[in-house]
Design an enzyme around this catalytic site. Structure first.
Site, PDB file in Angstrom:
ATOM      1  N   PRO A  89      79.544  60.822 -23.700  1.00 41.89           N
ATOM      2  CA  PRO A  89      80.286  60.680 -22.433  1.00 41.89           C
ATOM      3  C   PRO A  89      79.502  59.846 -21.420  1.00 41.89           C
ATOM      4  O   PRO A  89      80.041  59.459 -20.384  1.00 41.89           O
ATOM      5  CB  PRO A  89      80.455  62.128 -21.956  1.00 41.89           C
ATOM      6  CG  PRO A  89      79.444  62.926 -22.694  1.00 41.89           C
ATOM      7  CD  PRO A  89      79.183  62.211 -23.990  1.00 41.89           C
ATOM      8  N   GLU A 116      74.714  70.034 -27.570  1.00 41.45           N
ATOM      9  CA  GLU A 116      74.438  69.461 -26.240  1.00 41.45           C
ATOM     10  C   GLU A 116      74.216  67.954 -26.306  1.00 41.45           C
ATOM     11  O   GLU A 116      73.853  67.333 -25.317  1.00 41.45           O
ATOM     12  CB  GLU A 116      73.226  70.146 -25.602  1.00 41.45           C
ATOM     13  CG  GLU A 116      73.512  71.533 -25.053  1.00 41.45           C
ATOM     14  CD  GLU A 116      74.668  71.547 -24.070  1.00 41.45           C
ATOM     15  OE1 GLU A 116      74.755  70.657 -23.208  1.00 41.45           O
ATOM     16  OE2 GLU A 116      75.508  72.460 -24.180  1.00 41.45           O
ATOM     17  N   ARG A 154      94.463  49.140 -35.608  1.00 36.61           N
ATOM     18  CA  ARG A 154      95.768  48.629 -35.171  1.00 36.61           C
ATOM     19  C   ARG A 154      95.743  47.123 -34.904  1.00 36.61           C
ATOM     20  O   ARG A 154      96.746  46.440 -35.034  1.00 36.61           O
ATOM     21  CB  ARG A 154      96.089  49.398 -33.890  1.00 36.61           C
ATOM     22  CG  ARG A 154      97.414  49.196 -33.314  1.00 36.61           C
ATOM     23  CD  ARG A 154      97.617  50.078 -32.110  1.00 36.61           C
ATOM     24  NE  ARG A 154      98.815  49.589 -31.456  1.00 36.61           N
ATOM     25  CZ  ARG A 154     100.029  49.798 -31.928  1.00 36.61           C
ATOM     26  NH1 ARG A 154     100.200  50.511 -33.010  1.00 36.61           N
ATOM     27  NH2 ARG A 154     101.084  49.290 -31.314  1.00 36.61           N
ATOM     28  N   ASP A 169     101.855  45.173 -26.546  1.00 35.58           N
ATOM     29  CA  ASP A 169     101.417  46.523 -26.182  1.00 35.58           C
ATOM     30  C   ASP A 169     100.818  46.539 -24.776  1.00 35.58           C
ATOM     31  O   ASP A 169     100.254  45.534 -24.323  1.00 35.58           O
ATOM     32  CB  ASP A 169     100.314  46.995 -27.142  1.00 35.58           C
ATOM     33  CG  ASP A 169     100.874  47.675 -28.381  1.00 35.58           C
ATOM     34  OD1 ASP A 169     102.082  47.941 -28.421  1.00 35.58           O
ATOM     35  OD2 ASP A 169     100.071  47.938 -29.297  1.00 35.58           O
TER      36      ASP A 169
HETATM   37  C1  LIG Z   1      79.404  68.630 -25.742  1.00 36.31           C
HETATM   38  S1  LIG Z   1      79.099  66.926 -25.931  1.00 36.31           S
HETATM   39  C2  LIG Z   1      77.505  66.753 -25.184  1.00 36.31           C
HETATM   40  C3  LIG Z   1      77.565  66.293 -23.768  1.00 36.31           C
HETATM   41  C4  LIG Z   1      76.197  66.140 -23.115  1.00 36.31           C
HETATM   42  N1  LIG Z   1      75.606  67.434 -22.912  1.00 36.31           N
HETATM   43  C5  LIG Z   1      76.358  65.457 -21.776  1.00 36.31           C
HETATM   44  O1  LIG Z   1      76.617  66.121 -20.791  1.00 36.31           O
HETATM   45  O2  LIG Z   1      76.265  64.205 -21.710  1.00 36.31           O
HETATM   46  C6  LIG Z   1      78.766  66.766 -27.647  1.00 36.31           C
HETATM   47  C7  LIG Z   1      79.066  65.406 -28.244  1.00 36.31           C
HETATM   48  O3  LIG Z   1      80.425  65.110 -28.074  1.00 36.31           O
HETATM   49  C8  LIG Z   1      80.614  63.695 -27.988  1.00 36.31           C
HETATM   50  N2  LIG Z   1      81.382  63.419 -26.760  1.00 36.31           N
HETATM   51  C9  LIG Z   1      81.719  64.308 -25.794  1.00 36.31           C
HETATM   52  N3  LIG Z   1      82.454  63.731 -24.838  1.00 36.31           N
HETATM   53  C10 LIG Z   1      82.606  62.439 -25.198  1.00 36.31           C
HETATM   54  C11 LIG Z   1      83.263  61.338 -24.605  1.00 36.31           C
HETATM   55  N4  LIG Z   1      83.916  61.445 -23.442  1.00 36.31           N
HETATM   56  N5  LIG Z   1      83.223  60.156 -25.250  1.00 36.31           N
HETATM   57  C12 LIG Z   1      82.565  60.023 -26.421  1.00 36.31           C
HETATM   58  N6  LIG Z   1      81.914  61.041 -27.029  1.00 36.31           N
HETATM   59  C13 LIG Z   1      81.932  62.243 -26.432  1.00 36.31           C
HETATM   60  C14 LIG Z   1      79.230  63.067 -27.997  1.00 36.31           C
HETATM   61  O4  LIG Z   1      78.976  62.565 -29.287  1.00 36.31           O
HETATM   62  C15 LIG Z   1      78.323  64.237 -27.642  1.00 36.31           C
HETATM   63  O5  LIG Z   1      77.035  64.077 -28.197  1.00 36.31           O
END
Ligand SMILES: C[S@@+](CC[C@H](N)C(=O)[O-])C[C@H]1O[C@@H](n2cnc3c(N)ncnc32)[C@H](O)[C@@H]1O
Length: 228
Positions: A89, A116, A154, A169
Site C-alpha cells: 500500500p 504486517e 486485457r 474503455d
Molecule cells: C496487511 S498488508 C501490510 C500493510 C503494512 N503493514 C503497511 O501498513 O504498509 C499485507 C500485504 O498486503 C498487500 N497489500 C495490502 N494493501 C495493498 C494495496 N493497497 N496495494 C497493494 N498491495 C497491498 C501487501 O503485499 C502487503 O505486504
C-alpha cells in the site's frame, strides 16, 4: 507475456485465472501465468516464512530469506529479466496508464506480501518497483496482483475479441466511457437515445465523444485536470 507471481497463497489465483478472458488468453498462449509458493523456500521444518518485528509491535513480518530464495529461483525460470513489482500500500498508485505501460513488457514478476508486510531488506535488496492498487490496506497482495494481471492482460494484443475492444474503455483516452445501451429500445419508460438508432456513424461518434467529455466533467473532473 510471462507473468510470475510469488505468493504464500497461490490458491487465491485459481478461480479468476480459470474463466473468461484470462482463461482464453492463457489457452491461446497470449499470456503465461506462473505461480510460485514462497513457503516452498522456507528452510526450517515448520516452513516458517514470518517472524516477530524487531523493536516490538503487533503482528509478524515476512522474512527476507524465503522471499529472496524464491525470487532467485523464479528469475532463472526464464531468460527474460522481467520487471519486478512489489505489492504494497506504500507504492505508487496503479492506474490505466501504468497498465498500458506494463502491457508492453515481456515479463512481469509480482511479489505479494502477507501479515504486517515485508522486511525492509526485501524492498531494498530486490530493487523492486513498489505498487499499490489504492489507498486502503488489504490482508494480502494476492488480490492486488490479480487486479494488475486482469488490467494488463486485457490490453495484450488478441486478448479481447473485437467486440470487447479496450480502445474506448474508461481512462484509455483520459475520459470515462460514453453511455452504452442494448435491447430493448424502451425499458420501463426509458428510451435509447434516437441518435444511436439513426445509423449515422459520424454523428454517433460525435455524440459519444461529447457524452464522454460531459460525464468526465461531471463525475471525474480530476481526470480532465490531469490531462492538462
Ligand atoms: C496487511 S498488508 C501490510 C500493510 C503494512 N503493514 C503497511 O501498513 O504498509 C499485507 C500485504 O498486503 C498487500 N497489500 C495490502 N494493501 C495493498 C494495496 N493497497 N496495494 C497493494 N498491495 C497491498 C501487501 O503485499 C502487503 O505486504
Amino acid at each position: 507475456m510471462r507473468i510470475d507471481v510469488l505468493t504464500l497463497f497461490p490458491q487465491v489465483f485459481e478461480s479468476p485465472l480459470s474463466c473468461s478472458i484470462l482463461k482464453r488468453a492463457q489457452d491461446e498462449g497470449i499470456v503465461e501465468v506462473v505461480l510460485t509458493d514462497i513457503r516452498d523456500f522456507a528452510t526450517d521444518n515448520y516452513r516458517k516464512v514470518d517472524d516477530k518485528p524487531y523493536g516490538g509491535g503487533p503482528g509478524m513480518v515476512m522474512m527476507p530469506g524465503p522471499v529472496f530464495a524464491c525470487f532467485e529461483h523464479v528469475q532463472k525460470l526464464s531468460p527474460e529479466k522481467g520487471r519486478v513489482i512489489l505489492l504494497t500500500p506504500q507504492g505508487q498508485r496503479f492506474d490505466q496508464r501504468k497498465a498500458t505501460e506494463l502491457s508492453k513488457e515481456r515479463r512481469l514478476i509480482l511479489i505479494a506480501g502477507r501479515y504486517e508486510g515485508f522486511d525492509e531488506r526485501i524492498r531494498i535488496g530486490l530493487d523492486a518497483e513498489q505498487t499499490s492498487i489504492g489507498d486502503y490496506v488489504l490482508n494480502g497482495g494476492e488480490l492486488a496482483a490479480m487486479v494488475i494481471i486482469d488490467a494488463v492482460v486485457r490490453l495484450l494484443p488478441g486478448a479481447l475479441g473485437d467486440e470487447d475492444s479496450a480502445k474506448d474503455d474508461s481512462f484509455s483516452q483520459g475520459l470515462l466511457e460514453y453511455p452504452q445501451y442494448t435491447r430493448p429500445e424502451v425499458f420501463r419508460g426509458m428510451k435509447v437515445p434516437d441518435i444511436l438508432l439513426s445509423g449515422d456513424h459520424g454523428k454517433i461518434a460525435e455524440w459519444r465523444k461529447q457524452q464522454a467529455i460531459e460525464r468526465t466533467r461531471k463525475w471525474r473532473p480530476d481526470l480532465l485536470e490531469d490531462s492538462k
